[in-house]
Design a protein around this motif. Structure first.
Motif, short mmCIF file in Angstrom:
data_model
loop_
_atom_site.label_atom_id
_atom_site.label_comp_id
_atom_site.label_asym_id
_atom_site.label_seq_id
_atom_site.Cartn_x
_atom_site.Cartn_y
_atom_site.Cartn_z
N MET A 128 0.98 -1.12 -0.18
CA MET A 128 0.12 0.10 -0.08
C MET A 128 0.97 1.19 -0.08
N LYS A 129 0.27 2.18 -0.83
CA LYS A 129 0.91 3.67 -0.58
C LYS A 129 0.54 4.54 0.26
N ARG A 130 1.28 5.30 0.86
CA ARG A 130 1.10 6.39 1.82
C ARG A 130 1.21 7.62 1.11
N THR A 131 -0.21 8.44 1.42
CA THR A 131 -0.38 9.74 0.86
C THR A 131 -0.96 10.63 1.94
N THR A 132 -0.90 11.84 1.80
CA THR A 132 -1.64 13.06 2.35
C THR A 132 -2.82 13.67 1.69
N LEU A 133 -3.71 13.72 2.21
CA LEU A 133 -5.10 14.36 1.57
C LEU A 133 -5.26 15.40 2.51
N ILE A 134 -6.07 16.40 1.93
CA ILE A 134 -6.34 17.63 2.68
C ILE A 134 -7.82 17.72 2.35
N LEU A 135 -8.75 17.28 3.47
CA LEU A 135 -10.06 17.15 3.42
C LEU A 135 -10.67 18.31 4.20
N GLU A 136 -11.92 18.53 3.73
CA GLU A 136 -12.73 19.62 4.39
C GLU A 136 -12.92 19.08 5.72
N GLU A 137 -13.07 19.88 6.65
CA GLU A 137 -13.35 19.41 8.31
C GLU A 137 -14.76 18.52 8.18
N GLY A 138 -15.88 19.11 7.61
CA GLY A 138 -17.09 18.28 7.55
C GLY A 138 -16.74 16.74 7.04
N CYS A 139 -16.06 16.78 5.86
CA CYS A 139 -15.85 15.40 5.43
C CYS A 139 -14.93 14.67 6.28
N MET A 140 -13.94 15.19 7.07
CA MET A 140 -13.10 14.44 7.83
C MET A 140 -13.99 13.88 9.28
N GLN A 141 -14.80 14.73 9.55
CA GLN A 141 -15.68 14.53 10.85
C GLN A 141 -16.48 13.20 10.53
N ALA A 142 -17.20 13.32 9.17
CA ALA A 142 -18.21 12.27 8.79
C ALA A 142 -17.27 10.97 8.82
N VAL A 143 -16.17 11.12 8.18
CA VAL A 143 -15.48 9.70 7.95
C VAL A 143 -15.00 9.29 9.38
N ARG A 144 -14.72 10.05 10.21
CA ARG A 144 -14.00 9.61 11.76
C ARG A 144 -15.39 8.95 12.47
N GLU A 145 -16.67 9.78 12.36
CA GLU A 145 -17.76 8.93 12.91
C GLU A 145 -18.07 7.69 12.25
N LEU A 146 -17.97 7.35 11.06
CA LEU A 146 -18.25 6.47 10.25
C LEU A 146 -17.21 5.41 10.78
N ALA A 147 -16.03 5.46 10.76
CA ALA A 147 -15.20 4.83 11.30
C ALA A 147 -15.47 4.15 12.87
N LEU A 148 -15.70 5.15 13.63
CA LEU A 148 -15.91 4.69 14.94
C LEU A 148 -17.34 3.78 14.99
N ARG A 149 -18.29 4.21 14.24
CA ARG A 149 -19.55 3.65 14.39
C ARG A 149 -19.42 2.01 13.91
N GLU A 150 -18.73 1.94 12.87
CA GLU A 150 -18.32 0.56 12.18
C GLU A 150 -17.16 -0.20 12.73
N GLY A 151 -16.09 0.50 13.85
CA GLY A 151 -15.23 -0.16 14.36
C GLY A 151 -14.01 -0.62 13.30
N ARG A 152 -13.97 0.38 12.16
CA ARG A 152 -12.90 0.18 11.27
C ARG A 152 -12.03 1.39 11.33
N SER A 153 -10.80 1.24 10.49
CA SER A 153 -9.91 2.38 10.61
C SER A 153 -10.40 3.40 9.33
N ILE A 154 -9.99 4.76 9.65
CA ILE A 154 -9.99 5.86 8.71
C ILE A 154 -9.74 5.43 7.45
N SER A 155 -8.53 4.84 7.18
CA SER A 155 -8.03 4.50 5.90
C SER A 155 -8.83 3.45 5.15
#
Length: 76
Positions: free
Chosen positions: A1-28
């Motif tokens: 796997m390749k590593r990269t840096t993404l610059i996401l809007e705060e709203g998108c990042m928050q939604a991804v974090r919440e989804l990851a927590l809810r599903e018990g999966r990593s942000i990646s």
């Protein structure tokens, strides 16, 4: 796997974090899944063919191969 840096809007990042927590999966995992789904949708849109509508117009009234009949139909 390749590593990269993404610059996401705060709203998108928050939604991804919440989804990851809810599903018990990593942000990646979540970001990879969402990107794959988005790319698949775009591919299917790009390959979708445009079709013009079709209409039933009935039987032809003039034989277009008959020049005299065609000329007579145009004049009337």
């Amino acid at each position: 796997m390749k590593r990269t840096t993404l610059i996401l809007e705060e709203g998108c990042m928050q939604a991804v974090r919440e989804l990851a927590l809810r599903e018990g999966r990593s942000i990646s995992e979540i970001v990879n899944e969402l990107l794959a789904e988005g790319l698949q949708k775009r591919r299917s849109k790009a390959t979708a063919r445009f079709e013009l509508p079709r209409f039933r117009m009935g039987a032809p009234r003039v034989d277009i191969a008959d020049r005299d009949a065609l000329e007579s139909a145009i004049e009337s």
